[in-house]
Design a protein around this motif. Structure first.
Motif, mmCIF file in Angstrom:
data_model
loop_
_atom_site.group_PDB
_atom_site.id
_atom_site.type_symbol
_atom_site.label_atom_id
_atom_site.label_comp_id
_atom_site.label_asym_id
_atom_site.label_seq_id
_atom_site.Cartn_x
_atom_site.Cartn_y
_atom_site.Cartn_z
ATOM 1 N N SER A 1 -9.490 3.108 -22.542
ATOM 2 C CA SER A 1 -9.692 1.914 -23.360
ATOM 3 C C SER A 1 -9.081 0.718 -22.626
ATOM 4 N N ARG A 2 -9.511 -0.483 -23.029
ATOM 5 C CA ARG A 2 -8.983 -1.701 -22.414
ATOM 6 C C ARG A 2 -7.464 -1.767 -22.588
ATOM 7 N N SER A 3 -6.970 -1.436 -23.774
ATOM 8 C CA SER A 3 -5.522 -1.507 -24.015
ATOM 9 C C SER A 3 -4.778 -0.456 -23.204
ATOM 10 N N ASN A 4 -5.387 0.718 -23.007
ATOM 11 C CA ASN A 4 -4.767 1.749 -22.199
ATOM 12 C C ASN A 4 -4.710 1.306 -20.735
ATOM 13 N N VAL A 5 -5.745 0.618 -20.268
ATOM 14 C CA VAL A 5 -5.733 0.069 -18.908
ATOM 15 C C VAL A 5 -4.565 -0.904 -18.767
ATOM 16 N N ALA A 6 -4.412 -1.795 -19.733
ATOM 17 C CA ALA A 6 -3.324 -2.777 -19.681
ATOM 18 C C ALA A 6 -1.963 -2.077 -19.671
ATOM 19 N N THR A 7 -1.806 -1.067 -20.499
ATOM 20 C CA THR A 7 -0.541 -0.331 -20.558
ATOM 21 C C THR A 7 -0.265 0.380 -19.244
ATOM 22 N N ALA B 1 2.427 0.933 -13.992
ATOM 23 C CA ALA B 1 2.309 1.044 -12.534
ATOM 24 C C ALA B 1 3.076 -0.084 -11.855
ATOM 25 N N LYS B 2 2.977 -1.290 -12.412
ATOM 26 C CA LYS B 2 3.730 -2.422 -11.855
ATOM 27 C C LYS B 2 5.234 -2.171 -11.950
ATOM 28 N N GLU B 3 5.656 -1.619 -13.081
ATOM 29 C CA GLU B 3 7.082 -1.313 -13.253
ATOM 30 C C GLU B 3 7.538 -0.256 -12.242
ATOM 31 N N LYS B 4 6.724 0.758 -12.019
ATOM 32 C CA LYS B 4 7.054 1.774 -11.017
ATOM 33 C C LYS B 4 7.174 1.140 -9.636
ATOM 34 N N MET B 5 6.226 0.280 -9.316
ATOM 35 C CA MET B 5 6.249 -0.369 -8.004
ATOM 36 C C MET B 5 7.437 -1.312 -7.880
ATOM 37 N N LYS B 6 7.775 -1.974 -8.970
ATOM 38 C CA LYS B 6 8.936 -2.860 -8.974
ATOM 39 C C LYS B 6 10.211 -2.055 -8.693
ATOM 40 N N THR B 7 10.312 -0.887 -9.308
ATOM 41 C CA THR B 7 11.455 -0.001 -9.079
ATOM 42 C C THR B 7 11.511 0.413 -7.613
ATOM 43 N N MET B 8 10.354 0.636 -7.006
ATOM 44 C CA MET B 8 10.309 1.030 -5.604
ATOM 45 C C MET B 8 10.831 -0.067 -4.676
ATOM 46 N N TYR C 1 0.824 -1.205 0.000
ATOM 47 C CA TYR C 1 0.000 0.000 0.000
ATOM 48 C C TYR C 1 0.860 1.259 0.000
ATOM 49 N N SER C 2 2.024 1.213 0.621
ATOM 50 C CA SER C 2 2.893 2.394 0.583
ATOM 51 C C SER C 2 3.357 2.654 -0.850
ATOM 52 N N PHE C 3 3.595 1.597 -1.613
ATOM 53 C CA PHE C 3 3.969 1.750 -3.018
ATOM 54 C C PHE C 3 2.790 2.284 -3.829
ATOM 55 N N ILE C 4 1.612 1.719 -3.612
ATOM 56 C CA ILE C 4 0.424 2.146 -4.350
ATOM 57 C C ILE C 4 0.128 3.619 -4.077
ATOM 58 N N SER C 5 0.335 4.041 -2.842
ATOM 59 C CA SER C 5 0.014 5.432 -2.484
ATOM 60 C C SER C 5 0.875 6.443 -3.229
ATOM 61 N N ARG C 6 2.007 6.009 -3.771
ATOM 62 C CA ARG C 6 2.903 6.910 -4.504
ATOM 63 C C ARG C 6 2.553 7.024 -5.979
ATOM 64 N N LEU C 7 1.598 6.233 -6.436
ATOM 65 C CA LEU C 7 1.186 6.277 -7.837
ATOM 66 C C LEU C 7 0.265 7.464 -8.080
ATOM 67 N N ASP C 8 0.105 7.835 -9.360
ATOM 68 C CA ASP C 8 -0.825 8.929 -9.657
ATOM 69 C C ASP C 8 -2.266 8.422 -9.458
ATOM 70 N N ILE D 1 -5.012 7.934 -11.226
ATOM 71 C CA ILE D 1 -5.581 6.919 -12.127
ATOM 72 C C ILE D 1 -4.883 5.578 -11.927
ATOM 73 N N GLU D 2 -3.552 5.595 -11.782
ATOM 74 C CA GLU D 2 -2.816 4.342 -11.549
ATOM 75 C C GLU D 2 -3.270 3.694 -10.241
ATOM 76 N N LYS D 3 -3.491 4.488 -9.215
ATOM 77 C CA LYS D 3 -4.001 3.957 -7.939
ATOM 78 C C LYS D 3 -5.308 3.214 -8.170
ATOM 79 N N ALA D 4 -6.205 3.880 -8.891
ATOM 80 C CA ALA D 4 -7.508 3.278 -9.137
ATOM 81 C C ALA D 4 -7.373 1.965 -9.905
ATOM 82 N N ILE D 5 -6.541 1.964 -10.928
ATOM 83 C CA ILE D 5 -6.363 0.757 -11.738
ATOM 84 C C ILE D 5 -5.784 -0.385 -10.898
#
Length: 167
Positions: free
Chosen positions: A143-149, A154-161, A110-117, A119-123
């Motif tokens: 769009s569905r593809s934009n959600v996937a992207t 967001a996963k990559e950002k969290m992975k970096t964290m 959750y600390s990682f998620i809280s640092r996302l923008d 829309i990314e938090k919501a996704i």
């Protein structure tokens, strides 16, 4: 027109079934308890007001998410000067409950998620609640593809964290 007693019964059923979801989402958008209380109250008011217009074209859970996320984002934009980091301890407690082995992991996540923008938090929050890409797209207006992207990013950002942290 629905009777007031019927509307109250439907609303209490929604509250019973989805209160945890609403609380988790609200916690991820605000920091202090007093801000959470205001945002939660605003979200509940919006759910109450919108209940008459819910036509059932989307899943109820999708409508709950859409209303909650939109309320959170609008509230944060309006109250930007108060927006802080989420109260991660409380958010993790809501998810992990009494299971201490899960608590620290959930707290870190959750600390990682809280640092996302916003829309990314919501996704990410919706995906953690097993919402499909299509449901997330419906809630966010992407769009569905934009959600996937955006989820991938967001996963990559969290992975970096997590670099340097032993999980």
């Amino acid at each position: 027109m629905e009777k007031k007693a019927d509307k109250e019964k439907r609303f209490l059923d929604i509250l019973r079934r989805y209160d945890g979801v609403v609380r988790r989402v609200c916690f991820m958008y605000v920091g202090q308890q007093y801000l959470f209380d205001d945002l939660y109250q605003e979200t509940m008011a919006n759910l109450w007001r919108g209940l008459d217009s819910f036509r059932g074209e989307a899943e109820l859970s999708t409508w709950i998410y859409r209303t909650t996320v939109n309320t959170c984002i609008s509230w944060i934009r309006y109250n930007r000067r108060h927006a802080g980091h989420a109260d991660i301890d409380q958010a993790a407690y809501l998810v992990a409950g009494d299971d201490e082995s899960d608590y620290e992991f959930v707290k870190l996540m959750y600390s990682f998620i809280s640092r996302l923008d916003p829309i990314e938090k919501a996704i990410v929050m919706m995906r953690l609640d097993d919402k499909s890409y299509d449901e997330i797209a419906e809630v966010t207006g992407l769009s569905r593809s934009n959600v996937a992207t955006r989820l991938h990013r967001a996963k990559e950002k969290m992975k970096t964290m997590t670099e340097g942290i032993e999980l």
